[in-house]
Design an enzyme around this catalytic site. Structure first.
Site, short mmCIF file in Angstrom:
data_model
loop_
_atom_site.label_atom_id
_atom_site.label_comp_id
_atom_site.label_asym_id
_atom_site.label_seq_id
_atom_site.Cartn_x
_atom_site.Cartn_y
_atom_site.Cartn_z
CB CYS A 159 -68.26 87.18 3.87
SG CYS A 159 -66.49 86.92 3.95
CE LYS A 207 -74.55 80.55 5.44
NZ LYS A 207 -73.31 81.21 5.88
#
Ligand SMILES: Cc1cc2nc3c(=O)[nH]c(=O)nc-3n(C[C@H](O)[C@H](O)[C@H](O)COP(=O)(O)O)c2cc1C
Length: 333
Positions: free
Chosen positions: A101, A140
């Site tokens: 993010c 991720k």
């Protein structure tokens, strides 16, 4: 394929998308087939540890979605390990760590993609989590923080050594956000170097592209915006991978998806549900959010998008959808 001990019936998965991939949406995509794994929207480790209702709501899932991965964000090894234990206690199959993010609100707190800037610390976080739980811990990440720091290959190896059971890579840097194209050569290079499964992510909007990425060497593909535009894309990719033509999706099917989504959202327990009408408003906003993606590429899609955005009630929304898509309304339980 397998992630640790967890079997996936298909190598195609819904990528985590904050604000979009809620449990109702994931259930519907899963029902249409081809989806081997769902990942929740990112959930704060801090919020989990403190038991904040809103956070727990984001981590909600139903049995029909299994296998389910709950994605958490944070940067403190002890807190992340404690949050992983909470995720395990909630019965999730996998706990995933967000290292992708780029949003300052997240990255500022040594979480999300900023973890990629401190690879040793990032590996410590994964090591602490892997020690604390029996379920697989996955990561991720992006290609790196910026062009000067494209360290996904090195970091992927470090988190593998620290105990990660799989890695997913979105082939853009945080600095790129969503501009340019995802670097699938980098993703394939990482897949080649690691022994754990590697998922690639980025820019698959046609089922042929998903199957093509698999053939180029990754073990799995996470599809984000492509699923928001076409929730059948994973099923269609599975058709192609099995040597069948991709299934047809009619305009009426597309309308029915939205109606079914409204029905499921209406039944969701949401926080806060105090003020009268607030639940309906939340559903309307959810449809508006999906509508901005779902209408892309549709004939008269921009007209539909504008109409959805100016519709205030669920009844009006249902009528609008039924008349645009020529859908017969039905009630889905
Ligand atoms: C609206 C939106 C929200 C996202 N939220 C998350 C998230 O919570 N966690 C995460 O790891 N990635 C998140 N992503 C990134 C996607 O998982 C995915 O890696 C990225 O969109 C590239 O894939 P795509 O081109 O198939 O969309 C988000 C992407 C979008 C478009």
């Amino acid at each position: 394929m397998k992630i640790g001990t967890v079997d996936l019936a298909s190598p195609f998965a819904i990528a985590p998308m904050a604000g979009m991939t809620d449990t109702a949406f994931r259930r519907l995509v899963k029902r249409h087939g081809g989806c081997g794994l769902v990942v929740t929207e990112m959930v704060s480790s801090e919020g989990l540890v403190r038991g904040i209702d809103r956070t727990l709501e984001y981590a909600d899932y139903t049995e029909e979605e299994r296998p389910v991965s709950i994605q958490i964000f944070g940067g403190d090894p002890e807190k992340m390990a404690a949050a992983a234990q909470i995720v395990e206690g909630m019965g999730a199959d996998i706990v995933d760590v967000n290292m992708g993010c780029p949003v300052p609100k997240i990255a500022r707190h040594n979480a999300g993609c900023s973890l990629m800037r401190e690879p040793t610390h990032a590996a410590t976080v994964i090591g602490a989590m892997a020690k604390a739980v029996k379920i697989p811990v996955t990561v991720k990440m992006r290609a790196g923080w910026n062009d000067a720091e494209r360290n996904a290959p090195a970091l992927a190896r470090m988190v593998e050594d620290a105990g990660a059971a799989a890695v997913a890579v979105h082939g853009r840097t945080a600095a790129q956000s969503y501009s340019g194209l995802a670097d699938w050569d980098l993703v394939a290079q990482i897949a080649d170097a690691l022994t754990i499964p590697v998922f690639g992510s980025g820019d698959c909007v046609e089922p042929e592209q998903i199957v093509g990425k698999l053939r180029a060497g990754v073990e799995g593909v996470l599809v984000g915006r492509g699923v928001l535009r076409n929730p059948w894309i994973l099923a269609q990719a599975q058709d192609l991978a099995a040597g069948r033509p991709a299934r047809d999706v009619t305009l009426a099917d597309r309308g029915q998806f939205l109606l079914d989504y409204i029905d499921l959202l209406e039944r969701e327990r949401v926080w806060p549900s105090a003020s009268p009408g607030s639940h309906d408003k939340w559903v309307v906003n959810k449809i508006r959010a999906l509508g901005s993606w779902y209408t892309k590429g549709l004939e008269n899609g921009s007209h539909l998008r504008t109409s959805i955005n100016s519709t205030e009630s669920l009844d009006q929304l249902r009528e609008l959808i039924a008349s645009f898509f020529g859908t017969v309304q039905s009630c889905l339980m």
